[in-house]
Write an enzyme that holds these catalytic residues in place. Sequence first.
Site, PDB file in Angstrom:
ATOM      1  N   GLU A  61      30.954  23.606 -44.001  1.00 54.79           N
ATOM      2  CA  GLU A  61      30.138  24.222 -45.052  1.00 54.79           C
ATOM      3  C   GLU A  61      28.688  24.246 -44.579  1.00 54.79           C
ATOM      4  O   GLU A  61      27.817  23.557 -45.102  1.00 54.79           O
ATOM      5  CB  GLU A  61      30.276  23.448 -46.363  1.00 54.79           C
ATOM      6  CG  GLU A  61      29.711  24.189 -47.557  1.00 54.79           C
ATOM      7  CD  GLU A  61      29.928  23.446 -48.862  1.00 54.79           C
ATOM      8  OE1 GLU A  61      29.461  23.957 -49.900  1.00 54.79           O
ATOM      9  OE2 GLU A  61      30.554  22.368 -48.855  1.00 54.79           O
ATOM     10  N   HIS A  70      35.639  21.201 -58.909  1.00 54.02           N
ATOM     11  CA  HIS A  70      35.069  19.846 -58.960  1.00 54.02           C
ATOM     12  C   HIS A  70      34.790  19.503 -60.422  1.00 54.02           C
ATOM     13  O   HIS A  70      33.643  19.438 -60.864  1.00 54.02           O
ATOM     14  CB  HIS A  70      33.789  19.768 -58.127  1.00 54.02           C
ATOM     15  CG  HIS A  70      34.020  19.929 -56.662  1.00 54.02           C
ATOM     16  ND1 HIS A  70      34.330  18.883 -55.836  1.00 54.02           N
ATOM     17  CD2 HIS A  70      34.007  21.035 -55.871  1.00 54.02           C
ATOM     18  CE1 HIS A  70      34.489  19.313 -54.586  1.00 54.02           C
ATOM     19  NE2 HIS A  70      34.302  20.617 -54.597  1.00 54.02           N
ATOM     20  N   HIS A  89      37.367  20.068 -47.032  1.00 54.49           N
ATOM     21  CA  HIS A  89      36.119  20.828 -46.978  1.00 54.49           C
ATOM     22  C   HIS A  89      35.711  20.926 -45.503  1.00 54.49           C
ATOM     23  O   HIS A  89      35.528  19.903 -44.844  1.00 54.49           O
ATOM     24  CB  HIS A  89      35.011  20.110 -47.744  1.00 54.49           C
ATOM     25  CG  HIS A  89      35.144  20.162 -49.230  1.00 54.49           C
ATOM     26  ND1 HIS A  89      36.253  19.698 -49.904  1.00 54.49           N
ATOM     27  CD2 HIS A  89      34.276  20.605 -50.192  1.00 54.49           C
ATOM     28  CE1 HIS A  89      36.071  19.865 -51.212  1.00 54.49           C
ATOM     29  NE2 HIS A  89      34.891  20.406 -51.410  1.00 54.49           N
ATOM     30  N   ASP A 128      35.103  26.574 -57.259  1.00 54.82           N
ATOM     31  CA  ASP A 128      34.319  25.475 -56.709  1.00 54.82           C
ATOM     32  C   ASP A 128      33.518  24.777 -57.807  1.00 54.82           C
ATOM     33  O   ASP A 128      34.056  24.426 -58.838  1.00 54.82           O
ATOM     34  CB  ASP A 128      33.434  25.982 -55.571  1.00 54.82           C
ATOM     35  CG  ASP A 128      33.049  24.876 -54.582  1.00 54.82           C
ATOM     36  OD1 ASP A 128      33.553  23.758 -54.703  1.00 54.82           O
ATOM     37  OD2 ASP A 128      32.242  25.148 -53.673  1.00 54.82           O
ATOM     38  N   ASN A 129      32.223  24.624 -57.615  1.00 55.98           N
ATOM     39  CA  ASN A 129      31.404  23.860 -58.563  1.00 55.98           C
ATOM     40  C   ASN A 129      31.005  24.701 -59.773  1.00 55.98           C
ATOM     41  O   ASN A 129      30.960  25.927 -59.706  1.00 55.98           O
ATOM     42  CB  ASN A 129      30.152  23.335 -57.868  1.00 55.98           C
ATOM     43  CG  ASN A 129      30.491  22.403 -56.724  1.00 55.98           C
ATOM     44  OD1 ASN A 129      30.882  22.849 -55.651  1.00 55.98           O
ATOM     45  ND2 ASN A 129      30.349  21.115 -56.953  1.00 55.98           N
ATOM     46  N   LYS A 180      32.540  16.378 -61.488  1.00 55.59           N
ATOM     47  CA  LYS A 180      31.085  16.431 -61.371  1.00 55.59           C
ATOM     48  C   LYS A 180      30.477  17.616 -62.117  1.00 55.59           C
ATOM     49  O   LYS A 180      29.258  17.789 -62.130  1.00 55.59           O
ATOM     50  CB  LYS A 180      30.648  16.463 -59.896  1.00 55.59           C
ATOM     51  CG  LYS A 180      31.068  17.697 -59.123  1.00 55.59           C
ATOM     52  CD  LYS A 180      30.320  17.834 -57.785  1.00 55.59           C
ATOM     53  CE  LYS A 180      30.521  16.701 -56.820  1.00 55.59           C
ATOM     54  NZ  LYS A 180      31.739  16.855 -55.983  1.00 55.59           N
ATOM     55  N   HIS A 208      40.353  25.350 -55.999  1.00 53.63           N
ATOM     56  CA  HIS A 208      39.310  24.446 -55.493  1.00 53.63           C
ATOM     57  C   HIS A 208      38.211  24.327 -56.538  1.00 53.63           C
ATOM     58  O   HIS A 208      37.394  25.233 -56.726  1.00 53.63           O
ATOM     59  CB  HIS A 208      38.756  25.015 -54.180  1.00 53.63           C
ATOM     60  CG  HIS A 208      37.756  24.146 -53.493  1.00 53.63           C
ATOM     61  ND1 HIS A 208      37.863  23.798 -52.160  1.00 53.63           N
ATOM     62  CD2 HIS A 208      36.608  23.567 -53.920  1.00 53.63           C
ATOM     63  CE1 HIS A 208      36.823  23.049 -51.808  1.00 53.63           C
ATOM     64  NE2 HIS A 208      36.046  22.904 -52.871  1.00 53.63           N
TER      65      HIS A 208
END
Length: 452
Positions: A239, A82, A236, A336-337, A85, A80
């Site tokens: 959250e 991103h 998602h 994740d991010n 971005k 997972h």
Amino acid sequence: MRDIPTDWRGTLTLSEATVPAGLIAPDGGIAIDRDGFACVDMDLAHGRISAVRPHNPASTGTHQVALRRRMLWPTLSDLHTHLDKGHIWHRAPNTDGTHATAAATVARDRRANWSAEDVASRFEFALRCGWAHGTSAIRPHLDSYELAQARVSWGVFETLRSRWAGRMDLQGVCMTRIDAYAGADGAALVDLTERAQGVLGGILRIVPPADPEAVDHYLDVLFAYARVRGLDIDLHIDETGDPAASGLRRVAQAALRNHFSGRIACGHCCALSVQPEAVMRETIAMVRDAGITIVTLPMVNLYLQDRGQGRTPRWRGITPVQELRAAGIDVVAASDNCRDPFYMFGDLDMLETFREFVRIGQLDETVGQWVDNVTTLPARVMGHHGASRLVPGAPVDFIVFNARTADELLARPQSDRIVLRDGMAIDTALPPEGRGGGGRGGDRAGGGRRRR
């Protein structure tokens, strides 16, 4: 680790390697320590593992590499991320650290800056970081809120997937609002995803006064598309720290209602940790029956959840991973991010993710039992059954850490790790930082130079 050779392509034996016991074939003769690791000798031939057996201190041979109990893992999988971005913090910081501000800031940056060149530059920078750290498979969730941008991002994804073939397995997820699949662009988004052999996904955050019947309808549309097109689902979910959130339960019910046989992953699921015990247990039972894999994002949720100006957070943000695993549910941790408004930090290092996951989830009593969380389990969700294990026939795609025990492994960043792909040590130097595109200097894609 100058005593470790850089070329393992021949026929040789790795002596005294410490490996996660859950990633080797069961063998009653191999002793397992209290942390879940085993000391083994491993034979290699023609770029593959040929045998794994208990370590024999008396064994000798001219073609032997002595690891001296250093840890040896397979390469890692990040389920997972991103990447479209990522690495925009320098131009789009989160001014208050909240989830709402992060979403709004990314939306503004997307409209202003996300050309194909911009997305590709940042995306590839992230891949080079993951490659250097020892990751071999990544699932990026691609922002697809507007069809025009979706076409740009999915085009970049397909180009980079082709460029990185053989080094990094990439599987994209369509990241949109759950109701978008029932809207005017729904079929087009599914077409984009199917063409790229991707996964249908999006955001499902259900708190009152959301209309439960409308939510169920949107989920049924999503599951119908996935069933007809033969696609998996990755969402998602919840959250939030609101105990009234019920997205995970709704997804489990939808999976059962639609008799869905594909793979389902649900990420975040933070609200499950703050719900009453009975409600949590009921939902966990539904998740188990629906065969859903839960993906926890420990670092990002620690950063975002329970945040308030001038206030110290009261909880850790992650889903109840121990209870989920005890119920027989597969649990995966992912990064994740990375350096965007949702998370200021990160470097696509799955060992860092694993380290923080163990700390935040208080999993230190059974560290070795959770290594599959960043290896075999995410690989299985991506459709790579049997991958990321240390068994006969597996490729010589390894990471050697300068640590012999769990506490040594997790105490230091392991920046001197050796990463082997196809039996050769790669250059693990990270790509240099840059502005406006996340860094573009250094080697060509992948940091493909072999380690000297």
